[in-house]
Design a protein around this motif. Structure first.
Motif, short mmCIF file in Angstrom:
data_model
loop_
_atom_site.label_atom_id
_atom_site.label_comp_id
_atom_site.label_asym_id
_atom_site.label_seq_id
_atom_site.Cartn_x
_atom_site.Cartn_y
_atom_site.Cartn_z
N LYS A 70 0.84 -1.21 0.00
CA LYS A 70 0.00 0.00 0.00
C LYS A 70 0.87 1.25 0.00
O LYS A 70 0.60 2.21 -0.74
CB LYS A 70 -0.93 -0.01 1.21
N GLU A 71 1.91 1.27 0.82
CA GLU A 71 2.79 2.44 0.91
C GLU A 71 3.55 2.68 -0.39
O GLU A 71 3.90 3.82 -0.70
CB GLU A 71 3.78 2.25 2.07
N GLN A 72 3.79 1.64 -1.16
CA GLN A 72 4.52 1.80 -2.43
C GLN A 72 3.73 2.60 -3.46
O GLN A 72 4.30 3.08 -4.43
CB GLN A 72 4.86 0.43 -3.01
N HIS A 73 2.45 2.75 -3.26
CA HIS A 73 1.62 3.50 -4.21
C HIS A 73 1.50 4.98 -3.84
O HIS A 73 0.81 5.73 -4.52
CB HIS A 73 0.24 2.86 -4.33
N GLN A 74 2.15 5.40 -2.78
CA GLN A 74 2.14 6.81 -2.39
C GLN A 74 2.90 7.63 -3.43
O GLN A 74 3.88 7.17 -4.02
CB GLN A 74 2.82 7.00 -1.02
N SER A 75 2.46 8.87 -3.62
CA SER A 75 3.12 9.72 -4.61
C SER A 75 4.50 10.17 -4.17
O SER A 75 5.33 10.53 -5.00
CB SER A 75 2.25 10.95 -4.91
N ASP A 76 4.79 10.14 -2.86
CA ASP A 76 6.09 10.63 -2.41
C ASP A 76 7.21 9.61 -2.59
O ASP A 76 8.34 9.83 -2.13
CB ASP A 76 6.05 11.13 -0.96
N CYS A 77 6.93 8.49 -3.27
CA CYS A 77 8.03 7.58 -3.61
C CYS A 77 8.09 7.34 -5.12
O CYS A 77 8.74 6.42 -5.58
CB CYS A 77 7.93 6.26 -2.83
N ARG A 78 7.45 8.21 -5.91
CA ARG A 78 7.52 8.14 -7.37
C ARG A 78 8.27 9.36 -7.87
O ARG A 78 7.83 10.49 -7.69
CB ARG A 78 6.13 8.07 -7.99
N PHE A 79 9.40 9.11 -8.50
CA PHE A 79 10.29 10.18 -8.94
C PHE A 79 10.23 10.35 -10.45
O PHE A 79 10.12 9.37 -11.19
CB PHE A 79 11.73 9.88 -8.52
N ASN A 80 10.33 11.59 -10.89
CA ASN A 80 10.46 11.88 -12.32
C ASN A 80 11.94 11.93 -12.65
O ASN A 80 12.72 12.57 -11.94
CB ASN A 80 9.84 13.23 -12.68
N ILE A 81 12.30 11.27 -13.73
CA ILE A 81 13.65 11.38 -14.27
C ILE A 81 13.51 12.17 -15.56
O ILE A 81 13.03 11.65 -16.56
CB ILE A 81 14.28 10.00 -14.50
N ASN A 82 13.86 13.47 -15.48
CA ASN A 82 13.73 14.36 -16.62
C ASN A 82 15.02 14.33 -17.43
O ASN A 82 16.11 14.50 -16.89
CB ASN A 82 13.43 15.79 -16.15
N ILE A 83 14.88 14.11 -18.73
CA ILE A 83 16.03 13.93 -19.61
C ILE A 83 16.44 15.25 -20.25
O ILE A 83 15.59 16.00 -20.73
CB ILE A 83 15.71 12.87 -20.68
N TYR A 84 17.74 15.50 -20.26
CA TYR A 84 18.31 16.69 -20.87
C TYR A 84 19.18 16.29 -22.05
O TYR A 84 19.90 15.30 -21.99
CB TYR A 84 19.14 17.49 -19.85
N LYS A 85 19.11 17.08 -23.10
CA LYS A 85 19.87 16.82 -24.32
C LYS A 85 21.14 17.67 -24.32
O LYS A 85 21.09 18.87 -24.06
CB LYS A 85 19.00 17.16 -25.53
N ASP A 86 22.26 17.05 -24.62
CA ASP A 86 23.55 17.73 -24.68
C ASP A 86 23.69 18.37 -26.06
O ASP A 86 23.53 17.70 -27.08
CB ASP A 86 24.67 16.71 -24.45
N SER A 87 24.00 19.66 -26.10
CA SER A 87 24.12 20.36 -27.39
C SER A 87 25.24 19.81 -28.25
O SER A 87 25.18 19.83 -29.46
CB SER A 87 24.33 21.86 -27.16
N CYS A 88 26.30 19.28 -27.62
CA CYS A 88 27.43 18.75 -28.39
C CYS A 88 27.24 17.28 -28.74
O CYS A 88 27.96 16.76 -29.58
CB CYS A 88 28.73 18.92 -27.61
N GLN A 89 26.32 16.60 -28.09
CA GLN A 89 26.02 15.21 -28.37
C GLN A 89 27.25 14.30 -28.24
O GLN A 89 27.36 13.30 -28.91
CB GLN A 89 25.45 15.06 -29.79
#
Length: 194
Positions: A70-89
């Motif tokens: 039940k606790e695993q479904h709490q929103s405070d244990c779900r993280f966003n991994i936001n992806i960033y693009k490198d200009s030089c690749q």
């Protein structure tokens, strides 16, 4: 005429069997690594090597603890991994920012002094003009299924990891752990779960 890096040169004269050219050097901005946010992000639960779930507690500290179903479904244990693009690749690993929304505020995992990781309230930057930023990590895939490491862009060879909390040994706190490329450190390995 232009040189190999496209600097314009103009022939001027020949004198004593030598050719003379005038080089017009244009002053331009030097390209540097810039990270730009993408529309790509994933939402995960993050598990430590001993199957504890990372969460942001009410005191705004990142900690890992055992959670029931039940606790695993709490929103405070779900993280966003936001992806960033490198200009030089040119980087081999994906640049990311790890964040969570708690009490309608975006909290971002940021490097601070003494190998600490703190939760900082901030909007995700659209552009990061430096090669390092306190919230930017390099996501490195490990051979094991769904196992990853997050290397700090500010502190190379330091990875997100866990160590026991001095105040409560049943909990682990999120810290930066030093690791060499040939060293195995399970405390710096995270499992990503949908």
């Amino acid at each position: 005429m232009a040189t190999s890096n496209f600097t314009p040169v103009t022939f001027c004269d020949i004198c004593s069997n030598a050719f003379y050219f005038d080089v017009k050097v244009a002053i331009t901005e030097v390209d540097v690594d810039t990270y730009m946010i993408t529309d790509q992000y994933q939402n995960y639960k993050l598990l430590s090597h001993d199957d504890k779930f990372l969460l942001l507690n009410d005191e705004r500290k990142f900690q890992a603890q055992l959670l029931n179903a039940k606790e695993q479904h709490q929103s405070d244990c779900r993280f966003n991994i936001n992806i960033y693009k490198d200009s030089c690749q040119e980087t081999q690993h994906r640049a990311v920012i790890l964040s969570i929304v708690k009490d309608d505020k975006r909290m971002v995992a940021c490097c601070s002094g003494n190998n600490e990781i703190s939760a900082v309230e901030m909007e995700l930057p659209h552009t990061i003009p430096e090669t390092s930023h306190k919230a930017l990590f390099y996501l490195k895939k490990l051979p094991a299924h769904n196992k990853f490491m997050f290397e700090s862009s500010v502190y190379p060879s330091k990875f997100l990891g866990f160590e026991p909390d001095e105040d409560n040994p049943t909990l682990n706190k999120l810290v930066l752990r030093h690791k060499t490329s040939d060293e195995v450190d399970e405390t710096a390995e995270l499992t990503l779960m949908k």
